[in-house]
Design a protein around this motif. Structure first.
Motif, short mmCIF file in Angstrom:
data_model
loop_
_atom_site.label_atom_id
_atom_site.label_comp_id
_atom_site.label_asym_id
_atom_site.label_seq_id
_atom_site.Cartn_x
_atom_site.Cartn_y
_atom_site.Cartn_z
N TYR A 87 0.81 -1.21 0.00
CA TYR A 87 0.00 0.00 0.00
C TYR A 87 0.84 1.27 0.00
O TYR A 87 0.52 2.23 -0.70
N ARG A 88 1.94 1.31 0.76
CA ARG A 88 2.71 2.56 0.83
C ARG A 88 3.24 2.96 -0.55
O ARG A 88 3.29 4.13 -0.87
N VAL A 89 3.58 2.00 -1.41
CA VAL A 89 4.03 2.30 -2.77
C VAL A 89 2.85 2.78 -3.61
O VAL A 89 2.96 3.77 -4.34
N ARG A 90 1.72 2.08 -3.49
CA ARG A 90 0.52 2.49 -4.25
C ARG A 90 0.10 3.90 -3.84
O ARG A 90 -0.28 4.72 -4.68
N ARG A 91 0.17 4.20 -2.56
CA ARG A 91 -0.21 5.52 -2.06
C ARG A 91 0.72 6.59 -2.62
O ARG A 91 0.28 7.67 -3.03
N HIS A 92 2.02 6.33 -2.65
CA HIS A 92 2.99 7.28 -3.20
C HIS A 92 2.69 7.55 -4.68
O HIS A 92 2.70 8.71 -5.11
N LEU A 93 2.39 6.51 -5.44
CA LEU A 93 2.03 6.68 -6.85
C LEU A 93 0.74 7.47 -6.98
O LEU A 93 0.61 8.33 -7.86
N LEU A 94 -0.22 7.19 -6.11
CA LEU A 94 -1.50 7.91 -6.13
C LEU A 94 -1.27 9.41 -5.91
O LEU A 94 -1.86 10.24 -6.59
#
Length: 128
Positions: A62-69
């Motif tokens: 999630y932390r990577v997905r959130r950064h991309l978001l």
């Protein structure tokens, strides 16, 4: 750019707080405002990015997905907004959200991939 977002549809009250009754009203239910609101009053508070330009991100933590978001959702006002993220004590955060008259908080594990359905990987904790 092609993406699939996860988020929460909201309609904001006069104080800028999400109001479920106003959302229902905008979707055609009879609401507390006495009449249907136009659906253009609704917004999407995006809190997850599941797919981006040919890349399935569901197995990414999630932390990577959130950064991309955060990189793909524009900062200016619009129909899609980036949800606020807090890394605080969840009990204190929920208490503060309830004191402000908010509906509640969402909780996600930073290190976990996305799994569809009601798996317990994320929680919607409501003020009651």
């Amino acid at each position: 750019m092609t993406m699939v977002l996860d988020g929460e549809a909201v309609v904001l009250d006069e104080q800028g707080r999400s109001d479920f009754g106003l959302l229902q009203n905008s979707l055609g239910a009879s609401g507390k405002q006495g009449g249907k609101l136009p659906s253009r009053n609704s917004l999407l508070d995006a809190f997850d990015l599941l797919y981006l330009d040919g890349h399935d991100l569901r197995n990414t933590e999630y932390r990577v997905r959130r950064h991309l978001l955060e990189d793909v959702i524009p900062r200016e006002e619009g129909a899609i907004r980036l949800s606020e993220e807090f890394e605080e004590d969840p009990d204190a955060l929920l208490e503060h959200a309830c004191r402000l008259g908010l509906e509640g908080i969402m909780a996600k594990h930073l290190d976990w991939p996305h799994r569809s359905g009601r798996t317990g990987d994320w929680l919607k904790i409501k003020c009651v």
